[in-house]
Design a protein around this motif. Sequence first.
Motif, PDB file in Angstrom:
ATOM      1  N   MET A 190       0.842  -1.202   0.000  1.00 60.43           N
ATOM      2  CA  MET A 190       0.000   0.000   0.000  1.00 60.43           C
ATOM      3  C   MET A 190       0.873   1.245   0.000  1.00 60.43           C
ATOM      4  N   PRO A 191       0.400   2.292  -0.681  1.00 60.17           N
ATOM      5  CA  PRO A 191       1.215   3.496  -0.827  1.00 60.17           C
ATOM      6  C   PRO A 191       1.178   4.380   0.406  1.00 60.17           C
ATOM      7  N   MET A 192       1.880   3.972   1.469  1.00 63.19           N
ATOM      8  CA  MET A 192       1.838   4.734   2.714  1.00 63.19           C
ATOM      9  C   MET A 192       3.222   5.177   3.149  1.00 63.19           C
ATOM     10  N   ARG A 200       7.715   2.158  -5.025  1.00 66.64           N
ATOM     11  CA  ARG A 200       6.523   1.340  -4.784  1.00 66.64           C
ATOM     12  C   ARG A 200       6.001   0.682  -6.054  1.00 66.64           C
ATOM     13  N   LEU A 201       6.144   1.389  -7.187  1.00 64.13           N
ATOM     14  CA  LEU A 201       5.628   0.823  -8.423  1.00 64.13           C
ATOM     15  C   LEU A 201       6.395  -0.456  -8.758  1.00 64.13           C
ATOM     16  N   ARG A 314       1.617   4.855 -12.698  1.00 70.72           N
ATOM     17  CA  ARG A 314       2.771   5.668 -13.070  1.00 70.72           C
ATOM     18  C   ARG A 314       2.582   7.154 -12.764  1.00 70.72           C
ATOM     19  N   ARG A 315       1.338   7.592 -12.725  1.00 70.96           N
ATOM     20  CA  ARG A 315       1.103   9.007 -12.408  1.00 70.96           C
ATOM     21  C   ARG A 315       1.064   9.251 -10.907  1.00 70.96           C
ATOM     22  N   HIS A 316       0.919   8.186 -10.114  1.00 68.77           N
ATOM     23  CA  HIS A 316       0.752   8.355  -8.666  1.00 68.77           C
ATOM     24  C   HIS A 316       1.836   7.579  -7.920  1.00 68.77           C
ATOM     25  N   THR A 317       3.094   7.963  -8.071  1.00 67.88           N
ATOM     26  CA  THR A 317       4.122   7.206  -7.349  1.00 67.88           C
ATOM     27  C   THR A 317       4.356   7.778  -5.952  1.00 67.88           C
ATOM     28  N   ALA A 318       3.841   8.992  -5.697  1.00 67.58           N
ATOM     29  CA  ALA A 318       3.970   9.549  -4.347  1.00 67.58           C
ATOM     30  C   ALA A 318       2.979   8.831  -3.443  1.00 67.58           C
ATOM     31  N   PRO A 319       3.268   8.754  -2.124  1.00 66.70           N
ATOM     32  CA  PRO A 319       2.337   8.071  -1.231  1.00 66.70           C
ATOM     33  C   PRO A 319       0.958   8.703  -1.249  1.00 66.70           C
TER      34      PRO A 319
END
Length: 330
Positions: A190-192, A200-201, A314-319
């Motif tokens: 999970m992107p936390m 994360r990707l 790919r557009r949302h690699t930030a948590p």
Amino acid sequence: MIDPFGRHITYLRVSVTDRCDFRCVYCMAEDMTFLPKAEVLSLEELERLCSAFVRRGVRKLRMTGGEPLVRKNVMSLFRGLGRHLQSGALDELTLTTNGSQLAKYARELADIGVQRVNVSIDTLDRDKFRTITRWGDLDQVMRGLDAAQQVGLHIKINAVALRGVNDDEFEDLIRFSHGRGMDLTLIEVMPMGEIGGENRLEQYLPLSLARTEIARHFTLTETDYRTGGPARYFTVGETGGRLGFITPLTHNFCESCNRVRLTCTGTLYMCLGQEDAADLRAPLRASEKDDLLDRAIDEAIARKPKGHDFVIDRRHTAPAVRRHMSVTGG
Ligand code: SAM
Ligand code: SF4
């Protein structure tokens, strides 16, 4: 406690410390900055907070972290909360642990009334274990498992599925866990929280793919076994054991959410995937009586959101949420 969407809130997860003796690559950066000790609630305060939730209808408490068993004197908290088991106010007191301290505490946990423990083990390979956890020792965790089983604790193994890291080991993990009478649950990353140089990707492995692969070796039958949580469970024909998949990113589980999460600073998160939170430390400390605290809890539950909006692409690699899993405790 009933939230605006009619869900009964009966489950509280408590991060008793944000500190840990491991540094798992998907969870923390190696040079992680922890909360100043002054901000952290005392064990007595945590017990008072948990007891307020039990009084308001929580039936299940899970201690997590960080690593709950590295908090100094944490057994006093377990002992204090154990009395709610004896009174019948609480159905279950449990914990999620990396297992490093289980050999030391298994007996005491069982004596207090803990019956089930979740232990996180992502790989059975010693070197890989060291690479994933950075600081962990698999043999020590295995001694913890042995000790826990000897005193009769039921164990569920949690493994985070990591692309290119442990995705060749699912079969082994299933045989190992089920061979010892333990359930196994696979978890999607999970992107936390920021995790340093890790990407994360690259780590992300959709469990739909893992399941397809596992189904080539095992007969999976979906069960209606539910814990009110995000896991879907299957029985594995060849082993007779249970296999769960926690897929927050590919499968929406929010409709049946029965839980809220408390941090070690007394912040209540009504959803793992949202930033909105309620401060319970101020009302806790403002009065020795619990009326302010009870009111703050009710107000928070009235704001529980409908669901999360995690995305990894790919557009949302930030948590998606800034805090680490170790703050709200998985
Ligand atoms: N230290 C204990 C442990 O490792 O079990 C308890 C806390 S840990 C945060 C709880 C669970 O969250 C562990 O199973 C861990 O693997 C998982 N976890 C941590 N960070 C995660 C992330 N970013 N995505 C998915 N699972 C994560
Ligand atoms: Fe520690 Fe658990 Fe996070 Fe690993 S997953 S760093 S053991 S809190």
